[in-house]
Scaffold this motif. Sequence first.
Motif, PDB file in Angstrom:
ATOM      1  N   LEU A  40      75.518 -66.759 -62.924  1.00  0.00           N
ATOM      2  CA  LEU A  40      74.619 -66.080 -63.490  1.00  0.00           C
ATOM      3  C   LEU A  40      74.496 -65.376 -64.893  1.00  0.00           C
ATOM      4  CD1 LEU A  40      73.657 -63.943 -59.984  1.00  0.00           C
ATOM      5  CD2 LEU A  40      72.953 -66.367 -60.940  1.00  0.00           C
ATOM      6  N   THR A  43      72.922 -61.959 -66.392  1.00  0.00           N
ATOM      7  CA  THR A  43      72.230 -61.209 -65.434  1.00  0.00           C
ATOM      8  C   THR A  43      72.987 -60.338 -64.739  1.00  0.00           C
ATOM      9  OG1 THR A  43      71.075 -63.311 -65.429  1.00  0.00           O
ATOM     10  CG2 THR A  43      70.558 -61.681 -63.643  1.00  0.00           C
ATOM     11  N   LEU A  46      72.236 -56.409 -65.529  1.00  0.00           N
ATOM     12  CA  LEU A  46      71.170 -56.075 -64.749  1.00  0.00           C
ATOM     13  C   LEU A  46      71.608 -55.404 -63.296  1.00  0.00           C
ATOM     14  CD1 LEU A  46      67.970 -55.652 -64.282  1.00  0.00           C
ATOM     15  CD2 LEU A  46      67.872 -57.916 -63.524  1.00  0.00           C
ATOM     16  N   THR A 136      58.437 -60.844 -65.727  1.00  0.00           N
ATOM     17  CA  THR A 136      59.442 -59.772 -66.598  1.00  0.00           C
ATOM     18  C   THR A 136      58.624 -59.601 -67.809  1.00  0.00           C
ATOM     19  OG1 THR A 136      60.449 -61.565 -67.757  1.00  0.00           O
ATOM     20  CG2 THR A 136      61.505 -60.910 -65.713  1.00  0.00           C
ATOM     21  N   VAL A 171      63.867 -62.088 -62.777  1.00  0.00           N
ATOM     22  CA  VAL A 171      64.790 -62.771 -63.660  1.00  0.00           C
ATOM     23  C   VAL A 171      65.625 -63.711 -62.936  1.00  0.00           C
ATOM     24  CG1 VAL A 171      67.059 -62.002 -64.801  1.00  0.00           C
ATOM     25  CG2 VAL A 171      65.287 -60.551 -64.828  1.00  0.00           C
ATOM     26  N   VAL A 172      66.214 -63.487 -61.750  1.00  0.00           N
ATOM     27  CA  VAL A 172      67.093 -64.380 -60.912  1.00  0.00           C
ATOM     28  C   VAL A 172      66.175 -65.604 -60.417  1.00  0.00           C
ATOM     29  CG1 VAL A 172      68.641 -64.548 -58.898  1.00  0.00           C
ATOM     30  CG2 VAL A 172      68.439 -62.301 -60.300  1.00  0.00           C
ATOM     31  N   LEU A 447      69.206 -55.664 -70.760  1.00  0.00           N
ATOM     32  CA  LEU A 447      69.315 -55.849 -69.235  1.00  0.00           C
ATOM     33  C   LEU A 447      69.884 -54.474 -68.707  1.00  0.00           C
ATOM     34  CD1 LEU A 447      70.988 -59.428 -69.542  1.00  0.00           C
ATOM     35  CD2 LEU A 447      69.109 -58.581 -68.157  1.00  0.00           C
ATOM     36  N   ASN A 509      60.625 -64.558 -70.205  1.00  0.00           N
ATOM     37  CA  ASN A 509      61.587 -63.969 -69.684  1.00  0.00           C
ATOM     38  C   ASN A 509      62.990 -64.080 -70.724  1.00  0.00           C
ATOM     39  OD1 ASN A 509      64.116 -63.518 -68.044  1.00  0.00           O
ATOM     40  ND2 ASN A 509      62.949 -64.032 -66.317  1.00  0.00           N
ATOM     41  N   ILE A 511      65.807 -63.156 -70.533  1.00  0.00           N
ATOM     42  CA  ILE A 511      67.249 -63.134 -69.911  1.00  0.00           C
ATOM     43  C   ILE A 511      67.460 -64.550 -69.618  1.00  0.00           C
ATOM     44  CG2 ILE A 511      68.487 -62.024 -68.063  1.00  0.00           C
ATOM     45  CD1 ILE A 511      66.393 -59.625 -67.825  1.00  0.00           C
ATOM     46  N   TYR A 515      70.452 -67.285 -70.500  1.00  0.00           N
ATOM     47  CA  TYR A 515      71.196 -67.984 -69.528  1.00  0.00           C
ATOM     48  C   TYR A 515      71.019 -69.541 -69.961  1.00  0.00           C
ATOM     49  CZ  TYR A 515      72.408 -70.298 -65.084  1.00  0.00           C
ATOM     50  OH  TYR A 515      72.812 -71.394 -64.260  1.00  0.00           O
TER      51      TYR A 515
END
Length: 553
Positions: A40, A43, A46, A136, A171-172, A447, A509, A511, A515
């Motif tokens: 991840l 992340t 967070l 987000t 986010v995820v 984050l 997003n 974040i 990634y």
Amino acid sequence: MDWIKELFFGDSIAHTILIFAAVISVGLFCNKIKFGKIALGNTWILFAGLAAAHFGFTVNAESAEFIKNFGLVLFVYCIGLQVGPSFFSSFREGGVKLNLLAMLMVVLGSALAIGIAAVSGESISDMVGVLAGAVTNTPSLGAAQQVLSEVNPDAIGSMAMGYAVAYPMGVVGVILVFIIVKNLFKINLEHEQESASASAHDGAERLNVKVTNPAIFGQGCEYVTSLAKCRFVVARIMRGDRHISAVSQNTVLEQGDILRIICKADDFSYLVSFFGEQVHIPSNVWESTLGQLVTKRVLISKPEINGKSLADLKLRHSYDVNVTRVTRAGVDIVPSANFILQMGDRVTVVGRENDCQKVSDLLGNSMKKLDVPHILPIFVGIFLGIILGSIPIYLPNMPYPVKLGLAGGPLIVAILMGRYGPRYKMVTFTTTSANLMLREVGISLFLAAVGLLAGEHFVETVVSGGYVWILWGCLITMLPALVLALVMRLWLKQDYFTILGTIAGGACNPIALSYANSLSSSQRCNIAYTTVYPLTMFLRILVAEVIIMVSVL
């Protein structure tokens, strides 16, 4: 021992810095944790922030808001500064299409939020909060709250909680879509990287042509170049018994000459018909000692060259060399005479060795000089970006103005400065490592702040019924992203990294972008993200306000 209690549980500046440092450290340490082959990345910061706030390690809300917004501004500004030089060319080539695709995400997500509210009985204001969290997008939450404050101020807190609950899965969820798409299409990252790298060089390919067109016999090379309907550079000419020489402004083309041309691959067929016929000459022949020519890649490291055009430097006239391509931000470009050079560009020149060395001395060719950071453009750009993001934009029949916000304004200014700054003698170049460092610091602060601000009441809200908001948020986050990914991969045949950047930008997003960048060194993700982000940000703010206004009519 009161000082320890104050340090860990107080409200001082030292406490705030300590908690942020601890949360980021724990989150980065957890980067090593993988679920199978799934990691991840950042992340985890967070989640570390959510856990810290849940167990009582909170920070001053105003300080956390400042750190969150400053981190976001730093992150998006550095992204914009890096891709700015190649942004407009990429926008011309596919930007309209990517923005239409990102708009599809906005429409689908908004329609889902409205539909869920109608079917489930959730209030439309709560669902707008969930929508803002699922994508987000803090500015859209703020804009919706401003409209709601005029008609129902009591609902603002519930809207904010919907945002906070949906945000982590927002986010995820995007990252999960990335993973699903990768596995669904059995994507090989190394193969995609090679494909992306190859396509990044589509602007500068080699073509060998033989002059058999009678219309250009006896014509000067520069005159013939001006007649063509596309941009190209004649790097070398082979005449007679494989005598190879550079092309000067006095070179006259004769029947049977073989030209080494640098051009776009799309222009091959046109140039072959224009000159005569295509021939195949091995590269080692062009590089042989028969022609006494060399190819040299020269790094522009002198500030006085920044912002000058190739015509200003008169390299062909003064040094008898040809500039065949310019590499900028990893992309090879076929330059024209009016092409503006920037610090950090790599110029490929062809000529005799001593002439190429003179050009190298003129342009600098010193990596060490580029290691010196230029801080002024960063803070000047952020200053101008905040002003731009704060300008109210009044639209017809809208009682309240919309704004680009603290992320949209700096991003647009960074793109403009990266592209046009050198024209005004402003050095906007930063090394890749320096840019990456600033970006990682910015996203880490962002984050950590999001987690610390949302974590205190996160579990309580989820347990007391807010868990259904997580479900709605997941649908709003993942379904439009999956639809977009399928359309881009199956129908438009886009590469994986462009898909990731478009989805991350469409979801606003950063974040998810961070990634995506961890998967590849290609700039495809960043270019796609910055191409769609400004318009998407504006639309999400506008849509949130419109939904609230329509609901209270």
